[in-house]
Scaffold this active site. Structure first.
Site, PDB file in Angstrom:
ATOM      1  N   SER A   1       6.706   9.269  12.303  1.00 17.73           N
ATOM      2  CA  SER A   1       5.659   9.144  11.287  1.00 17.73           C
ATOM      3  C   SER A   1       6.238   9.254   9.885  1.00 17.73           C
ATOM      4  CB  SER A   1       4.588  10.232  11.478  1.00 17.73           C
ATOM      5  OG  SER A   1       3.742  10.251  10.345  1.00 17.73           O
TER       6      SER A   1
ATOM      7  N   ASP B   1       1.759  -1.006  12.024  1.00 12.52           N
ATOM      8  CA  ASP B   1       0.440  -1.457  11.548  1.00 12.52           C
ATOM      9  C   ASP B   1       0.121  -2.889  11.971  1.00 12.52           C
ATOM     10  OD1 ASP B   1      -0.072   0.963  10.339  1.00 12.52           O
ATOM     11  OD2 ASP B   1       0.741   0.358   8.404  1.00 12.52           O
TER      12      ASP B   1
ATOM     13  N   ARG C   1      -7.603  -3.094   9.414  1.00 14.47           N
ATOM     14  CA  ARG C   1      -6.739  -4.029  10.152  1.00 14.47           C
ATOM     15  C   ARG C   1      -7.438  -4.583  11.400  1.00 14.47           C
ATOM     16  NH1 ARG C   1      -2.507  -3.574   6.854  1.00 14.47           N
ATOM     17  NH2 ARG C   1      -1.922  -1.467   6.250  1.00 14.47           N
TER      18      ARG C   1
ATOM     19  N   LYS D   1       0.841  -1.211   0.000  1.00 12.25           N
ATOM     20  CA  LYS D   1       0.000   0.000   0.000  1.00 12.25           C
ATOM     21  C   LYS D   1       0.870   1.253   0.000  1.00 12.25           C
ATOM     22  CE  LYS D   1      -2.902   0.657   3.590  1.00 12.25           C
ATOM     23  NZ  LYS D   1      -2.675   1.960   4.254  1.00 12.25           N
TER      24      LYS D   1
HETATM   25  C1  S3P Z   1       2.468   4.807   6.256  1.00 14.64           C
HETATM   26  C2  S3P Z   1       2.944   5.240   7.466  1.00 14.64           C
HETATM   27  C3  S3P Z   1       2.381   4.820   8.751  1.00 14.64           C
HETATM   28  C4  S3P Z   1       1.456   3.609   8.606  1.00 14.64           C
HETATM   29  C5  S3P Z   1       0.545   3.729   7.427  1.00 14.64           C
HETATM   30  C6  S3P Z   1       1.358   3.851   6.144  1.00 14.64           C
HETATM   31  C7  S3P Z   1       3.114   5.301   5.020  1.00 14.64           C
HETATM   32  O1  S3P Z   1       1.611   5.890   9.290  1.00 14.64           O
HETATM   33  O2  S3P Z   1       0.701   3.426   9.774  1.00 14.64           O
HETATM   34  O3  S3P Z   1      -0.295   2.604   7.303  1.00 14.64           O
HETATM   35  O4  S3P Z   1       2.874   4.736   3.937  1.00 14.64           O
HETATM   36  O5  S3P Z   1       3.891   6.258   5.101  1.00 14.64           O
HETATM   37  P1  S3P Z   1       2.256   7.034  10.250  1.00 14.64           P
HETATM   38  O6  S3P Z   1       3.095   7.907   9.408  1.00 14.64           O
HETATM   39  O7  S3P Z   1       1.059   7.756  10.816  1.00 14.64           O
HETATM   40  O8  S3P Z   1       3.019   6.280  11.289  1.00 14.64           O
END
Ligand code: S3P
Length: 450
Positions: A174, A327, A403, A28
């Site tokens: 993040s 996740d 999830r 994803k």
């Molecule tokens: C993601 C970062 C994560 C993750 C999300 C996908 C990404 O989120 O939980 O499913 O693709 O950069 P956060 O940046 O809020 O940790």
């Protein structure tokens, strides 16, 4: 896309031994980034193995709204004709990102240094999530944002006409915020620097380099400093999206807890910023092996083989591993319910601002199915009942969170009594073939009335 239709309640009954090969869909995170970086390149980017889940399809629609041409051919390959860095056009309508936090945050970042205005919204889950974490650094570039209280969607972003580069230290781990800053930095002159105290998934850095941007990474006393040289010309790419380790987690974990199972999940990326769950499961005593280890597209890859593991033990999950499995805590808590002893997960307050408050959603649903869970603001602990020990028989709420829905369907596969979820529809955001894939392995899912 900003609302799901009728809820689809579903029952998951105890399964017999799971067997077979589970070919999970594309990643994803990499799928969103392929479309966005393709839209920022001049020329045609081709993408094979794109995740065709609702989240990513919303990003494809958004890229069209900003002026890129995005199509899918009959073979399933996607083609993106980009408009170049700084070339986004002003959308003539609201951008609906559905359930996708990654989509909306990365796209806001991308448009924040172009002199256009765009309004963003999403489903009830996305409209409840904090966007201030992105609009705060965007303001340093010169963008303005007007949203609801608490920095929530719907929100209008006015891109900066004369963006300046930014040096920004992430206040929380993040990858979405890190990526939003780097994507905004693309159309600012000079060097944009993001510093992260804990390493989060690094797909944006890797892919920006792949598209021809100059990105350097340096370990400093404050953490990883990522420097991007602004205003590059991005070159279109041909991308094979690897399979998603976060989706692989579901068949892998199901095989570990369903008696007699033996499941192969081929070609899963083991990028260290994503593979924390698999390491944790092995520490718990899971029979999880990496077969045919190799490199594909510069990333470590292996076929995962998961077999029923009746002797797993609860552990303290190291908090510094949280970012690499953020996740996967919901499905880990399901496996922990079938281990002996307590599994403690600390340093995870980010779980409270995901598609749902994932600590609360899992704790309530597990308790309804006979599992003891203790929790605090940034930690939780599951008391395992051993192999075959979870009573089940309860109802769990999915809370518009894919999830959470999938985790409780997996719980039902190994609990003594069936587990019911109030809505399986959110699964389509990230894993549209989940139902068929798991059923082929041996799951017994059934639609039901409320
Ligand atoms: C993601 C970062 C994560 C993750 C999300 C996908 C990404 O989120 O939980 O499913 O693709 O950069 P956060 O940046 O809020 O940790």
């Amino acid at each position: 896309m900003s609302g799901h239709g009728e809820p689809q309640p579903m029952i998951s009954r105890k399964a017999a031994a799971l067997n077979g090969v589970a070919e999970v869909p594309g990643d994803k995170s990499i799928s969103h980034r392929s479309l966005i970086l393709g839209a920022l390149s001049v020329g045609e980017t081709r993408v094979r193995g794109l995740l065709e889940g609702e989240d990513v399809l919303a990003t494809a629609a958004a890229m069209r709204a900003f002026g890129a041409e995005v199509t899918r051919d009959e073979s399933g390959e996607w083609h993106v004709h980009g408009v170049g860095v700084g070339g986004f056009a002003e959308p003539d309508n609201v951008i609906d990102c559905g359930n996708a936090g990654t989509g909306v945050r990365l796209i806001m970042g991308t448009m924040a240094t172009t002199p256009i205005t765009a309004t963003f919204t999403g489903d009830a889950s996305l409209r409840s999530r904090p966007m201030g974490r992105v609009t705060e650094p965007m303001a340093f570039f010169g963008a303005r944002a007007y949203g609801r209280s608490g920095g929530r969607l719907p929100m209008t972003v006015v891109g900066a006409a004369d963006p300046v580069p930014v040096r920004y230290t992430l206040p929380m781990p993040s990858a979405q915020v890190k990526s939003a800053v780097l994507l905004a930095g693309l159309n600012a002159p000079g060097e944009t620097v993001v510093i992260e105290g804990e390493a989060t998934r690094d797909h944006t850095e890797r892919m920006l380099r792949g598209f021809g941007a100059v990105v350097s990474v340096e370990e400093t006393g404050q953490g990883r400093a990522i420097t991007l040289k602004g205003q590059p010309e991005l070159k279109p790419q041909s991308i094979d999206v690897p399979r998603d380790p976060s989706s692989a987690a579901f068949p892998v974990c199901a095989a570990l807890i369903v008696e007699g199972s033996d499941v192969l999940v081929p070609t899963i990326g083991l990028n260290p910023t994503r593979a924390g769950l698999f390491e944790t499961l092995r520490e718990m005593g899971a029979d999880l092996t990496y077969e045919n280890e190799r490199e594909e597209g510069g990333e470590p890859v292996a076929d995962l083989r998961a077999r029923f593991s009746p002797d797993m033990k609860g552990i303290e999950v190291p908090p510094d591993r949280a970012a690499s499995m953020i996740d996967e805590y919901p499905i880990l808590s399901v496996v922990a319910s079938f281990a002996e002893g307590k599994t403690t997960m600390r340093g995870v307050k980010e779980l409270r601002v995901k598609e749902s408050d994932r600590i609360d959603a899992m704790a309530k649903g597990l308790r309804a199915n006979g599992v003891t869970v203790d929790e605090g603001e940034d930690w939780w602990e599951v008391t395992g009942l051993g192999a075959g020990g979870v009573p089940g028989g309860g109802m769990a709420e999915a809370r518009l969170d894919h999830r959470i829905a999938m985790s409780f369907l997996v719980l039902g596969m190994a609990a003594r009594q069936a587990v019911t979820i109030d809505d399986a529809a959110p699964v389509a955001t990230s894993f549209p073939i989940f139902h068929d894939l798991m059923t082929r392995l041996g799951a017994r899912f059934e639609r039901t009335g409320r």
